[in-house]
Design a protein around this motif. Structure first.
Motif, mmCIF file in Angstrom:
data_model
loop_
_atom_site.group_PDB
_atom_site.id
_atom_site.type_symbol
_atom_site.label_atom_id
_atom_site.label_comp_id
_atom_site.label_asym_id
_atom_site.label_seq_id
_atom_site.Cartn_x
_atom_site.Cartn_y
_atom_site.Cartn_z
ATOM 1 N N ILE A 147 -6.734 -25.320 6.883
ATOM 2 C CA ILE A 147 -7.350 -24.310 6.038
ATOM 3 C C ILE A 147 -8.730 -23.904 6.547
ATOM 4 O O ILE A 147 -9.182 -22.787 6.321
ATOM 5 C CB ILE A 147 -7.431 -24.791 4.572
ATOM 6 N N SER A 148 -9.390 -24.804 7.260
ATOM 7 C CA SER A 148 -10.729 -24.489 7.771
ATOM 8 C C SER A 148 -10.713 -23.255 8.678
ATOM 9 O O SER A 148 -11.722 -22.555 8.799
ATOM 10 C CB SER A 148 -11.298 -25.692 8.533
ATOM 11 N N LEU A 151 -11.467 -20.109 6.493
ATOM 12 C CA LEU A 151 -12.683 -20.073 5.679
ATOM 13 C C LEU A 151 -13.845 -19.486 6.473
ATOM 14 O O LEU A 151 -13.890 -19.623 7.710
ATOM 15 C CB LEU A 151 -13.043 -21.493 5.218
ATOM 16 N N PRO A 152 -14.792 -18.839 5.799
ATOM 17 C CA PRO A 152 -15.953 -18.280 6.499
ATOM 18 C C PRO A 152 -16.737 -19.370 7.233
ATOM 19 O O PRO A 152 -16.945 -20.463 6.701
ATOM 20 C CB PRO A 152 -16.790 -17.670 5.361
ATOM 21 N N VAL A 153 -17.150 -19.067 8.433
ATOM 22 C CA VAL A 153 -17.897 -20.036 9.240
ATOM 23 C C VAL A 153 -19.256 -20.319 8.604
ATOM 24 O O VAL A 153 -19.979 -19.407 8.209
ATOM 25 C CB VAL A 153 -18.096 -19.496 10.678
ATOM 26 N N GLY A 154 -19.570 -21.600 8.479
ATOM 27 C CA GLY A 154 -20.892 -22.001 8.011
ATOM 28 C C GLY A 154 -21.125 -21.950 6.521
ATOM 29 O O GLY A 154 -22.238 -22.230 6.056
ATOM 30 N N CYS A 155 -20.113 -21.606 5.732
ATOM 31 C CA CYS A 155 -20.325 -21.509 4.279
ATOM 32 C C CYS A 155 -20.383 -22.901 3.654
ATOM 33 O O CYS A 155 -19.853 -23.875 4.188
ATOM 34 C CB CYS A 155 -19.223 -20.681 3.624
ATOM 35 N N LYS A 156 -21.030 -23.002 2.507
ATOM 36 C CA LYS A 156 -21.134 -24.257 1.774
ATOM 37 C C LYS A 156 -19.758 -24.641 1.226
ATOM 38 O O LYS A 156 -18.994 -23.785 0.783
ATOM 39 C CB LYS A 156 -22.119 -24.126 0.609
ATOM 40 N N ARG A 157 -19.466 -25.940 1.243
ATOM 41 C CA ARG A 157 -18.194 -26.442 0.729
ATOM 42 C C ARG A 157 -18.459 -27.635 -0.190
ATOM 43 O O ARG A 157 -19.185 -28.566 0.182
ATOM 44 C CB ARG A 157 -17.285 -26.890 1.889
ATOM 45 N N TYR A 158 -17.866 -27.591 -1.384
ATOM 46 C CA TYR A 158 -18.015 -28.671 -2.341
ATOM 47 C C TYR A 158 -16.640 -29.035 -2.909
ATOM 48 O O TYR A 158 -15.708 -28.241 -2.853
ATOM 49 C CB TYR A 158 -18.930 -28.257 -3.506
ATOM 50 N N ALA A 159 -16.544 -30.240 -3.462
ATOM 51 C CA ALA A 159 -15.309 -30.673 -4.112
ATOM 52 C C ALA A 159 -15.643 -31.152 -5.513
ATOM 53 O O ALA A 159 -16.706 -31.747 -5.751
ATOM 54 C CB ALA A 159 -14.634 -31.785 -3.308
ATOM 55 N N VAL A 184 -13.289 -27.094 -3.717
ATOM 56 C CA VAL A 184 -11.990 -27.753 -3.631
ATOM 57 C C VAL A 184 -11.774 -28.554 -4.910
ATOM 58 O O VAL A 184 -12.683 -29.249 -5.380
ATOM 59 C CB VAL A 184 -11.925 -28.708 -2.422
ATOM 60 N N MET A 185 -10.572 -28.464 -5.477
ATOM 61 C CA MET A 185 -10.266 -29.246 -6.677
ATOM 62 C C MET A 185 -8.794 -29.625 -6.687
ATOM 63 O O MET A 185 -7.953 -28.954 -6.097
ATOM 64 C CB MET A 185 -10.616 -28.475 -7.944
ATOM 65 N N THR A 195 -10.057 -34.913 0.471
ATOM 66 C CA THR A 195 -10.127 -33.703 1.289
ATOM 67 C C THR A 195 -11.056 -33.946 2.457
ATOM 68 O O THR A 195 -12.037 -34.699 2.349
ATOM 69 C CB THR A 195 -10.632 -32.500 0.461
ATOM 70 N N ASP A 196 -10.745 -33.324 3.593
ATOM 71 C CA ASP A 196 -11.625 -33.441 4.752
ATOM 72 C C ASP A 196 -12.480 -32.190 4.927
ATOM 73 O O ASP A 196 -13.160 -32.027 5.937
ATOM 74 C CB ASP A 196 -10.811 -33.708 6.018
ATOM 75 N N LEU A 197 -12.474 -31.324 3.913
ATOM 76 C CA LEU A 197 -13.266 -30.095 3.989
ATOM 77 C C LEU A 197 -14.739 -30.330 3.703
ATOM 78 O O LEU A 197 -15.600 -29.577 4.126
ATOM 79 C CB LEU A 197 -12.721 -29.047 3.015
ATOM 80 N N THR A 198 -15.031 -31.377 2.931
ATOM 81 C CA THR A 198 -16.420 -31.651 2.551
ATOM 82 C C THR A 198 -16.596 -33.114 2.182
ATOM 83 O O THR A 198 -15.626 -33.791 1.819
ATOM 84 C CB THR A 198 -16.835 -30.781 1.345
ATOM 85 N N GLU A 199 -17.821 -33.582 2.262
ATOM 86 C CA GLU A 199 -18.149 -34.938 1.810
ATOM 87 C C GLU A 199 -18.968 -34.896 0.523
ATOM 88 O O GLU A 199 -19.390 -35.930 0.017
ATOM 89 C CB GLU A 199 -18.925 -35.681 2.904
ATOM 90 N N GLU A 200 -19.176 -33.689 -0.011
ATOM 91 C CA GLU A 200 -19.957 -33.542 -1.238
ATOM 92 C C GLU A 200 -19.034 -33.390 -2.438
ATOM 93 O O GLU A 200 -18.423 -32.332 -2.641
ATOM 94 C CB GLU A 200 -20.896 -32.334 -1.130
ATOM 95 N N PHE A 201 -18.916 -34.448 -3.223
ATOM 96 C CA PHE A 201 -18.056 -34.466 -4.400
ATOM 97 C C PHE A 201 -18.915 -34.481 -5.654
ATOM 98 O O PHE A 201 -19.874 -35.254 -5.753
ATOM 99 C CB PHE A 201 -17.161 -35.711 -4.386
ATOM 100 N N PHE A 202 -18.546 -33.626 -6.629
ATOM 101 C CA PHE A 202 -19.291 -33.562 -7.880
ATOM 102 C C PHE A 202 -18.347 -33.689 -9.065
ATOM 103 O O PHE A 202 -17.203 -33.222 -9.012
ATOM 104 C CB PHE A 202 -20.060 -32.241 -7.982
#
Length: 229
Positions: A147-148, A151-159, A184-185, A195-202
């Motif tokens: 999926i990467s 997606l737009p290059v360099g955009c912020k990614r959150y889960a 991502v949810m 997910t391997d799209l981001t390491e920021e989970f909220f």
């Protein structure tokens, strides 16, 4: 076919999607969607916990882990939102079986599982669902992983996950600049999001929330931040 049936039924439902040239965009990735085709008496059906209990038991699978209705609920919530109608929403669905689906903004999401199931069966068997009114328009498409690449290059990614870092206000995820952001949810009843799209989970609540509730909060937060009424 069910797609034409649903489009015709939905003609009385107001739905206009604005063409938007702005760079700001909420890209939602529905991860782990439980969408799987099964053959029953020479007919293909969307595997689900209500209609296929015997099949699931024979394969020793927990019916609670086969919930395609959750994907329908989340898509309906997102596509009914003012954010979508204003043209600021894009959705991808990544299934548990590693199938990546792109949902066109012009798609009318069926209101019932009976209408949704045959569309997904057609999609998974043929790779696409086109509009019968405009055959050049792909409403649903199976696209190539990962999926990467889409997606737009360099955009912020959150889960968003119940196990993530507490986040009291979803508007904190809205970019300060006019740019896209990926959220991502999960779309399943049980289990933690991976997910391997981001390491920021909220986490957006102290309690586990239904996926459609999270979608509602997310779309509302971004609509408020971007002045969509």
């Amino acid at each position: 076919m069910a797609d034409i049936e649903e489009v015709n039924l939905d003609r009385g439902r107001f739905k206009v999607v604005t063409k938007n040239t702005s760079k700001k965009r909420l890209i939602v990735v529905l991860e782990g969607a439980q969408l799987e085709v099964v053959k029953v008496n020479d007919k293909f059906e969307l595997l689900n916990c209500d209609d296929h209990v015997d099949i699931l038991r024979q394969s020793q699978r927990d019916p609670a882990t086969v919930r395609p209705d959750i994907t329908l609920q989340t898509l309906t919530m997102l596509y009914d939102s003012p954010l979508h109608r204003a043209g600021y929403l894009q959705v991808f669905v990544h299934t548990e079986k590693d199938v990546l689906i792109e949902v066109n903004q012009e798609t009318l999401i069926p209101r019932t599982f009976k209408g949704f199931a045959p569309l997904i069966v057609k999609l998974l068997n043929e790779g696409e669902v086109r509009s019968k009114e405009d055959p050049s328009l792909k409403l649903l498409s199976v696209i190539k992983n990962p999926i990467s690449d889409h997606l737009p290059v360099g955009c912020k990614r959150y889960a968003l996950s119940a196990a993530g870092k507490p986040l009291k206000n979803l508007r904190d995820l809205v970019p300060k600049e006019e740019e896209p952001v990926v959220i991502v949810m999960g779309t399943y009843a049980f289990g933690n999001l991976t997910t391997d799209l981001t390491e920021e989970f909220f986490s957006v609540s102290s309690y586990p929330l239904a996926a459609n509730d999270v979608c509602s909060r997310l779309a509302t937060a971004f609509a408020d931040a971007w002045g969509v009424f």
